[in-house]
Design a protein around this motif. Structure first.
Motif, PDB file in Angstrom:
ATOM      1  N   VAL A 166      88.514  58.637   8.814  1.00  0.00           N
ATOM      2  CA  VAL A 166      87.543  57.767   9.780  1.00  0.00           C
ATOM      3  C   VAL A 166      86.426  58.736   9.859  1.00  0.00           C
ATOM      4  O   VAL A 166      86.759  59.857  10.552  1.00  0.00           O
ATOM      5  N   TRP A 167      85.291  58.331   9.960  1.00  0.00           N
ATOM      6  CA  TRP A 167      84.214  59.269  10.232  1.00  0.00           C
ATOM      7  C   TRP A 167      83.209  58.546  11.204  1.00  0.00           C
ATOM      8  O   TRP A 167      83.003  57.400  10.855  1.00  0.00           O
ATOM      9  N   THR A 168      82.379  59.196  12.063  1.00  0.00           N
ATOM     10  CA  THR A 168      81.435  58.653  12.819  1.00  0.00           C
ATOM     11  C   THR A 168      80.083  59.437  12.346  1.00  0.00           C
ATOM     12  O   THR A 168      80.007  60.657  12.526  1.00  0.00           O
ATOM     13  N   PHE A 169      79.019  58.819  12.029  1.00  0.00           N
ATOM     14  CA  PHE A 169      77.783  59.425  11.711  1.00  0.00           C
ATOM     15  C   PHE A 169      76.758  58.968  12.610  1.00  0.00           C
ATOM     16  O   PHE A 169      76.458  57.547  12.916  1.00  0.00           O
ATOM     17  N   ALA A 170      76.031  59.819  13.101  1.00  0.00           N
ATOM     18  CA  ALA A 170      74.806  59.463  14.171  1.00  0.00           C
ATOM     19  C   ALA A 170      73.533  58.911  13.533  1.00  0.00           C
ATOM     20  O   ALA A 170      72.870  58.475  14.347  1.00  0.00           O
ATOM     21  N   SER A 171      73.265  59.043  12.323  1.00  0.00           N
ATOM     22  CA  SER A 171      72.273  58.735  11.605  1.00  0.00           C
ATOM     23  C   SER A 171      72.250  58.154  10.471  1.00  0.00           C
ATOM     24  O   SER A 171      73.465  58.339   9.620  1.00  0.00           O
ATOM     25  N   THR A 172      71.436  57.405   9.747  1.00  0.00           N
ATOM     26  CA  THR A 172      71.336  57.100   8.355  1.00  0.00           C
ATOM     27  C   THR A 172      71.572  58.322   7.411  1.00  0.00           C
ATOM     28  O   THR A 172      71.878  58.236   6.496  1.00  0.00           O
ATOM     29  N   GLU A 173      70.517  59.522   7.992  1.00  0.00           N
ATOM     30  CA  GLU A 173      70.704  60.775   7.092  1.00  0.00           C
ATOM     31  C   GLU A 173      72.183  61.263   7.039  1.00  0.00           C
ATOM     32  O   GLU A 173      72.656  61.848   6.067  1.00  0.00           O
ATOM     33  N   GLU A 174      72.987  61.264   8.194  1.00  0.00           N
ATOM     34  CA  GLU A 174      74.287  61.520   8.040  1.00  0.00           C
ATOM     35  C   GLU A 174      75.082  60.797   7.047  1.00  0.00           C
ATOM     36  O   GLU A 174      76.172  61.436   6.338  1.00  0.00           O
ATOM     37  N   THR A 175      75.045  59.505   7.219  1.00  0.00           N
ATOM     38  CA  THR A 175      75.545  58.618   6.274  1.00  0.00           C
ATOM     39  C   THR A 175      75.511  58.898   4.824  1.00  0.00           C
ATOM     40  O   THR A 175      76.434  59.138   3.834  1.00  0.00           O
ATOM     41  N   GLN A 176      74.017  59.166   4.415  1.00  0.00           N
ATOM     42  CA  GLN A 176      73.727  59.514   3.052  1.00  0.00           C
ATOM     43  C   GLN A 176      74.102  60.704   2.758  1.00  0.00           C
ATOM     44  O   GLN A 176      74.815  61.063   1.667  1.00  0.00           O
ATOM     45  N   GLU A 177      74.230  61.730   3.650  1.00  0.00           N
ATOM     46  CA  GLU A 177      74.649  63.128   3.286  1.00  0.00           C
ATOM     47  C   GLU A 177      76.271  63.131   2.916  1.00  0.00           C
ATOM     48  O   GLU A 177      76.741  63.748   2.288  1.00  0.00           O
ATOM     49  N   PHE A 178      76.945  62.325   3.756  1.00  0.00           N
ATOM     50  CA  PHE A 178      78.333  62.153   3.450  1.00  0.00           C
ATOM     51  C   PHE A 178      78.475  61.558   2.002  1.00  0.00           C
ATOM     52  O   PHE A 178      79.485  62.044   1.424  1.00  0.00           O
ATOM     53  N   ALA A 179      78.048  60.617   1.925  1.00  0.00           N
ATOM     54  CA  ALA A 179      78.043  59.975   0.422  1.00  0.00           C
ATOM     55  C   ALA A 179      77.724  60.611  -0.629  1.00  0.00           C
ATOM     56  O   ALA A 179      78.271  60.973  -1.709  1.00  0.00           O
ATOM     57  N   ARG A 180      76.604  61.743  -0.327  1.00  0.00           N
ATOM     58  CA  ARG A 180      76.180  62.368  -1.391  1.00  0.00           C
ATOM     59  C   ARG A 180      77.342  63.698  -1.843  1.00  0.00           C
ATOM     60  O   ARG A 180      77.485  64.021  -3.029  1.00  0.00           O
ATOM     61  N   ARG A 181      78.039  64.146  -0.618  1.00  0.00           N
ATOM     62  CA  ARG A 181      78.970  64.970  -0.701  1.00  0.00           C
ATOM     63  C   ARG A 181      80.242  64.395  -1.468  1.00  0.00           C
ATOM     64  O   ARG A 181      80.720  64.809  -2.428  1.00  0.00           O
ATOM     65  N   LEU A 182      80.434  63.077  -1.100  1.00  0.00           N
ATOM     66  CA  LEU A 182      81.618  62.496  -1.677  1.00  0.00           C
ATOM     67  C   LEU A 182      81.273  62.338  -3.426  1.00  0.00           C
ATOM     68  O   LEU A 182      82.242  62.683  -4.148  1.00  0.00           O
ATOM     69  N   ALA A 183      80.051  62.081  -3.758  1.00  0.00           N
ATOM     70  CA  ALA A 183      79.598  62.203  -5.203  1.00  0.00           C
ATOM     71  C   ALA A 183      80.053  63.128  -6.094  1.00  0.00           C
ATOM     72  O   ALA A 183      80.644  63.032  -7.116  1.00  0.00           O
TER      73      ALA A 183
END
Length: 158
Positions: free
Chosen positions: A6-23
């Protein structure tokens, strides 16, 4: 005990960065089942994932087309099955799920019987302000290993 997936992201940018790394860890045939209320960030997450897969151009929700295909390091099959009722079997989803790309299915629980047994379920929920909570639920050894690897390298807000 803290849930390691479980992660908490402070912003849209953090959400997208996490997804980018997952990719970076995804392989052909991987299936990501996205869950969350309207506005929870499913398409935002997919946009970050697409960037991580090297997809150029705009990625938006395939709400009315059901499936959009994007070319990148791996093909990205972005599905929004919100409006699919009992027709999942007739969409030929297995060709995508077991193909040479990554399948991302928004509202995946609506077609639960049609999904591969092994997959990564990602549930997004709203927090305060722009914050998002992200929970990964691996189903199958491939996705357990994927989550363990991500957990070692992704440090956002936790």
């Amino acid at each position: 005990m803290v849930d390691p997936y479980v992660w908490t992201f402070a912003s849209t940018e953090e959400t997208q960065e996490f997804a980018r790394r997952l990719a970076e860890y995804l392989r052909p045939g991987d299936v990501l089942a996205l869950e969350g209320d309207l506005g929870a960030g499913k398409t935002t997450f997919t946009q970050g994932l697409a960037r991580g897969l090297g997809v150029a151009g705009v990625v938006n929700s395939p709400t009315f087309t059901i499936i959009k295909e994007y070319a990148g390091r791996l093909p990205l099959y972005h599905m929004d099955v919100y409006r699919v009722e009992n027709d999942a079997d007739q969409l030929g989803l297995d060709e995508y799920f077991y193909g040479d790309g990554v399948s991302v299915v928004e509202w995946a629980s609506l077609i639960e019987p049609a999904l591969p047994e092994e997959r990564l379920t990602i549930t997004l929920s709203n927090g305060d302000g722009q914050a998002r909570h992200c929970r990964l639920e691996p189903r199958g050894r491939r996705y357990e290993e994927l989550c363990e690897e991500i957990g070692k390298h992704a440090h956002f807000g936790n």
